[in-house]
Design an enzyme around this catalytic site. Sequence first.
Site, mmCIF file in Angstrom:
data_model
loop_
_atom_site.group_PDB
_atom_site.id
_atom_site.type_symbol
_atom_site.label_atom_id
_atom_site.label_comp_id
_atom_site.label_asym_id
_atom_site.label_seq_id
_atom_site.Cartn_x
_atom_site.Cartn_y
_atom_site.Cartn_z
ATOM 1 N N GLU A 1 25.973 -21.820 -13.836
ATOM 2 C CA GLU A 1 27.029 -22.615 -13.879
ATOM 3 C C GLU A 1 26.857 -23.676 -14.880
ATOM 4 O O GLU A 1 27.095 -24.962 -14.734
ATOM 5 C CB GLU A 1 26.918 -23.279 -12.486
ATOM 6 C CG GLU A 1 28.387 -23.882 -12.144
ATOM 7 C CD GLU A 1 28.289 -24.669 -10.754
ATOM 8 O OE1 GLU A 1 27.927 -25.857 -10.785
ATOM 9 O OE2 GLU A 1 29.020 -24.088 -9.947
ATOM 10 N N ARG B 1 28.809 -39.959 -4.767
ATOM 11 C CA ARG B 1 28.332 -41.122 -4.774
ATOM 12 C C ARG B 1 29.385 -42.077 -5.751
ATOM 13 O O ARG B 1 29.493 -43.265 -5.171
ATOM 14 C CB ARG B 1 27.205 -40.959 -5.940
ATOM 15 C CG ARG B 1 25.825 -41.347 -5.612
ATOM 16 C CD ARG B 1 25.031 -40.737 -6.564
ATOM 17 N NE ARG B 1 23.578 -40.296 -6.042
ATOM 18 C CZ ARG B 1 22.596 -40.465 -5.417
ATOM 19 N NH1 ARG B 1 22.393 -41.882 -5.689
ATOM 20 N NH2 ARG B 1 21.733 -39.842 -4.779
HETATM 21 C C1 UD1 Z 1 23.282 -34.423 -4.072
HETATM 22 C C2 UD1 Z 1 23.393 -34.104 -5.645
HETATM 23 C C3 UD1 Z 1 25.184 -33.855 -5.773
HETATM 24 C C4 UD1 Z 1 25.266 -32.709 -4.900
HETATM 25 C C5 UD1 Z 1 25.094 -33.105 -3.236
HETATM 26 C C6 UD1 Z 1 25.201 -31.760 -2.481
HETATM 27 C C7 UD1 Z 1 22.312 -35.423 -7.132
HETATM 28 C C8 UD1 Z 1 22.423 -36.882 -8.010
HETATM 29 N N1 UD1 Z 1 23.307 -35.476 -6.415
HETATM 30 O O1 UD1 Z 1 23.923 -35.518 -3.699
HETATM 31 O O2 UD1 Z 1 25.227 -33.430 -6.980
HETATM 32 O O3 UD1 Z 1 26.804 -32.743 -4.957
HETATM 33 O O4 UD1 Z 1 23.641 -33.416 -3.306
HETATM 34 O O5 UD1 Z 1 25.311 -32.344 -1.112
HETATM 35 O O6 UD1 Z 1 21.631 -34.771 -7.558
HETATM 36 N N2 UD1 Z 1 19.993 -36.609 3.213
HETATM 37 C C9 UD1 Z 1 19.404 -36.288 4.522
HETATM 38 N N3 UD1 Z 1 19.046 -35.105 4.742
HETATM 39 C C10 UD1 Z 1 19.665 -34.027 3.940
HETATM 40 C C11 UD1 Z 1 20.175 -34.300 2.698
HETATM 41 C C12 UD1 Z 1 20.646 -35.538 2.534
HETATM 42 O O7 UD1 Z 1 18.893 -37.070 5.448
HETATM 43 O O8 UD1 Z 1 19.213 -32.959 4.273
HETATM 44 C C13 UD1 Z 1 20.422 -38.196 3.050
HETATM 45 C C14 UD1 Z 1 18.986 -38.825 2.699
HETATM 46 O O9 UD1 Z 1 19.146 -39.914 3.188
HETATM 47 C C15 UD1 Z 1 19.248 -38.866 1.112
HETATM 48 C C16 UD1 Z 1 20.580 -38.963 1.054
HETATM 49 O O10 UD1 Z 1 21.200 -38.093 1.940
HETATM 50 O O11 UD1 Z 1 18.436 -40.101 0.384
HETATM 51 C C17 UD1 Z 1 21.198 -38.806 -0.299
HETATM 52 O O12 UD1 Z 1 20.713 -37.350 -0.842
HETATM 53 P P1 UD1 Z 1 20.756 -37.139 -2.442
HETATM 54 O O13 UD1 Z 1 20.179 -35.579 -2.800
HETATM 55 O O14 UD1 Z 1 20.049 -38.175 -3.086
HETATM 56 O O15 UD1 Z 1 22.194 -37.229 -2.819
HETATM 57 P P2 UD1 Z 1 23.436 -36.451 -2.367
HETATM 58 O O16 UD1 Z 1 24.539 -37.500 -2.372
HETATM 59 O O17 UD1 Z 1 23.149 -35.532 -1.217
#
Ligand code: UD1
Length: 416
Positions: free
Chosen positions: A127, A221
Amino acid sequence: MRKVKKGGTVKVAVVLGTRPEAIKLAPVILELKRRSALFEPLVCASGQHREMLAQALAAFGLEPQYNLDVMRSRQSLSEVTAAVLGGLEPIFTSEQPDVVIVQGDTTTAFAASLAAYYQGIPVGHVEAGLRTEDKYSPFPEEINRRLITHIAELHFAPTEIARANLLREAIDAARIVVTGNTVVDALHFIRRRLARESSLRPDFGLDAGKHPVILVTAHRRESFGQPLQQICRAIRTLAERRPDVSIVYPVHLNPNVAEPVHQSLSGLPNIKLLGPLDYVSFVALMDRATILLTDSGGLQEEGPSLGKPVLVMRDTSERPEAIDAGAAWLVGTDPQRIVTAVETLLDEPQVYQHMATRPNPFGDGHAAERIVSVLSEWHHVTAAPERDPQRNWPEGLSPSPGASTSLDSLRLFRFC
Ligand code: UD1
Ligand code: UDP
């Protein structure tokens, strides 16, 4: 760069961390496994997502060999970057993969490509070439993907537009192959499963009747705070104005999303807030939905593949193909605009029909086969440069006359 091994199998480390990476890399991993005489896939999960990653991998019967388990609640971008970079170093050192495959634009994908680069391991980017040209939207994905582009050796562009973006950044044309998007392969795989098993989960309460269903997802975000409040306001307004419509919203686990969404939207009879769904249940729900209302990247590709209009609640999109084809509208996060767009689709069957019948610009469901064929050919070329290039190319892959490098022949894989 490290020398590619001669003979034996090609060890391909596939690194993934989030739900969409698992869904879009699963077809590649399955294809690598299918060709086990040549490839040894090594699935390395960063664990940037925990529950959502496990759900996505399970839909394809896959389990990682390594899981760095880096996820922390409300993790910062630097924490994830540092943990993935540091966590992959000893794995790459001991496993010595021939190539590292990453997908898309997450922090896992960026950190994994940097970790590979530090050890001289070539990177293949699935991608590749998506751009908004706005470095803060989506944040931080636009910068992640640009950085990966300049690290990667092989660029698997899903469309011609993505390929053109890469060429504009002076990426060598011989290293770009247009493959289609692997999400179409993933959808085909799951729909074959759905054809065999019962589909819609009964707890969605959607079986009876043919009333309209709006499927919502939102997690970006750059939408945290006011834009997400606006999105919730639009959904609430729609629920109140259209009691005949069911709104189903599987809410992302990020607390920056889950908390405001539950606060704003709980308690309305025609809004169903769910936890994240496993991919099989989610595909069944997309099939039943009338409209996809989303800020997700993946849904912008899945909607046109399933004949479902997509309303994109963002100001920019790196997937202009869907918008240009008329299968998706960019509606932003203004509540009035979102409500108007949804009501237009609900009330004007001709507009709806037009949108739902646009051709799918994201591929034919054979992207993973193309990617793995390219890896095979690339290995063939890089492991044995002294070979006679005219005689030893597999049938159908002989270099075009005057090709300056062996990789030029890979352009033959372009399908559209
Ligand atoms: C991430 C990706 C984004 C993608 C998205 C898909 C980055 C910067 N962002 O964003 O590009 O579109 O994933 O969903 O890489 N959490 C849980 N359990 C999970 C997953 C997430 O509890 O299984 C919560 C946690 O508190 C974690 C927060 O979500 O800290 C954010 O997760 P993070 O991967 O940092 O960012 P996303 O917004 O999910
Ligand atoms: N998805 C899923 N369950 C859900 C919501 C989404 O399996 O509850 C799938 C969806 O079909 C798509 C992918 O997850 O393939 C999109 O993930 P997400 O929206 O988290 O990330 P993005 O595509 O925006 O990077």
